[in-house]
Write an enzyme that holds these catalytic residues in place. Structure first.
Site: not given
Length: 369
Positions: A94, A247-249, A257
């Site tokens: 995000v 974390a990526d999102r 995610a």
């Protein structure tokens, strides 16, 4: 010497080509958004914070070279369109999308001010991108220190050392420097409270073997590399105190995610009563999405599984499913979500971040590009 994934000075942007690590440390010059997009897509640079930084700084370099315009409307449209290209490069994280939203809105507002010129709008966009670099490094230090203290309080409050297992790469190579989950490990090491680190190889792209192991050796942090399939055995036989991932999102209910393989680590950690932490800046939190089911998961090329260094290792004709990320349900994040603002239980995240960020006049809403 500090390990740097990104080297920036006004008008100049270089990235450490992570595809060549650990054999070669080669810095590649990026002079345009298109070059940055290609580098992001090819994973020469990766990690949600680093992707956003490289994307926005590549725009700054283009603007410093005179791209965009003529005229305010054309300049704002150029900023918007270039950022949209970057967002599309890797959609799951995000950070890039939020930075694009904020930069686009800011450029439009600046252009509407009385007396606005192309020069003033350019300077404002460039300064915004440059400020991101400094903020990310500061936030990473906070994440590392807050996470280390919380982890010690939960696992070893009497002053002993801890052993941490981590996944993928979340260090200086994935951020402006220091790192998120690996930043927690760095802080523990600096405090003299780290016994050992276990890092997974992280198939199929081997970010753990190629990048995290490289960082740990570079920083002289005690560590052992394991295959992804050894994680459960390591938890049982190697005295793992906690699992810390990036974390990526992170969405409103705490579902997260992250790199494929994270979900199974969380399941095994809960089975063995080992605290499972997610470490991420607030810029990786997306409060407009209610649950992880709404997250778009990027799928990567089949060759990442079937080939290794250009050599075919899988049978011809075999089908491949290669998602880059999976979603860990919030109930498995038993240690907490570590941000630069504090460590929160998943169910506390929305209220805690909303109160803090909104009081500063910002927003954590998901970008709409």
């Amino acid at each position: 010497m500090r390990l740097e994934a990104i080297r920036y000075s006004p008008g100049s942007l270089q990235i450490l080509d992570q595809l060549q690590l650990p054999e070669h440390c080669h810095y590649e010059t990026l002079s345009s958004v298109q070059q940055a997009r290609e580098a992001i897509r090819a994973m020469k640079v990766r990690g949600a914070p680093a992707i956003a930084l490289v994307g926005c700084l590549s725009l700054a370099v283009e603007l410093q070279a005179g791209a965009g315009g003529p005229g305010l409307a054309a300049l704002v449209a150029f900023v918007r369109d270039q950022l949209s290209l970057l967002v599309a490069a890797r959609p799951t994280a995000v950070n890039m999308a939020r930075a694009a939203r904020d930069l686009t809105h800011m450029a439009a507002r600046e252009a509407e001010l009385e007396g606005a010129t192309e020069e003033t709008v350019r300077e404002r966009v460039i300064r915004f991108a440059e400020d991101m670099l400094e903020k990310d490094l500061k936030d990473n230090r906070s994440i590392g220190d807050l996470g280390a203290r919380h982890l010690l309080e939960q696992t070893n409050p009497r002053g002993g050392k801890v052993t941490v297992l981590t996944h993928c790469n979340t260090g200086a190579l994935a951020t402006a420097g220091y790192g998120t989950a690996l930043g927690v490990i760095r802080s523990l090491h600096e405090m003299g409270r780290l016994e050992h680190t276990f890092c997974t190889e992280t198939r199929p792209y081997n970010q753990g073997a190629r990048l995290t192991a490289f960082e740990l050796v570079y920083e002289k942090i005690p560590a052992t590399l394991i295959t992804d399939s050894m994680a459960a055995a390591a938890m049982v036989h190697q005295g793992v105190s906690a699992v810390v991932v990036g974390a990526d999102r992170v969405v409103a209910n705490g579902d997260t995610a992250n790199k494929i393989g994270t979900y199974q680590l969380a399941i095994v950690a809960k089975h063995h009563g080992i605290p499972f932490y997610v470490a991420a800046p607030s810029s990786s939190c997306d409060l407009r999405l209610e649950t992880g089911k709404e997250i778009v998961i990027e799928e990567r090329p089949s060759q990442e599984l079937t080939d290794l260094n250009g050599v075919r290792i899988a049978a011809q004709g075999i089908r491949v499913w290669n998602p880059a990320f999976d979603v860990t349900p919030h109930e498995l994040i038993t240690g907490g979500i570590i941000t630069e603002l504090g460590v929160f239980a998943p169910e506390e995240l929305r209220a805690a971040l909303s109160a803090t960020i909104f009081s500063e006049g910002q927003t954590l809403d998901s970008p709409q590009m």
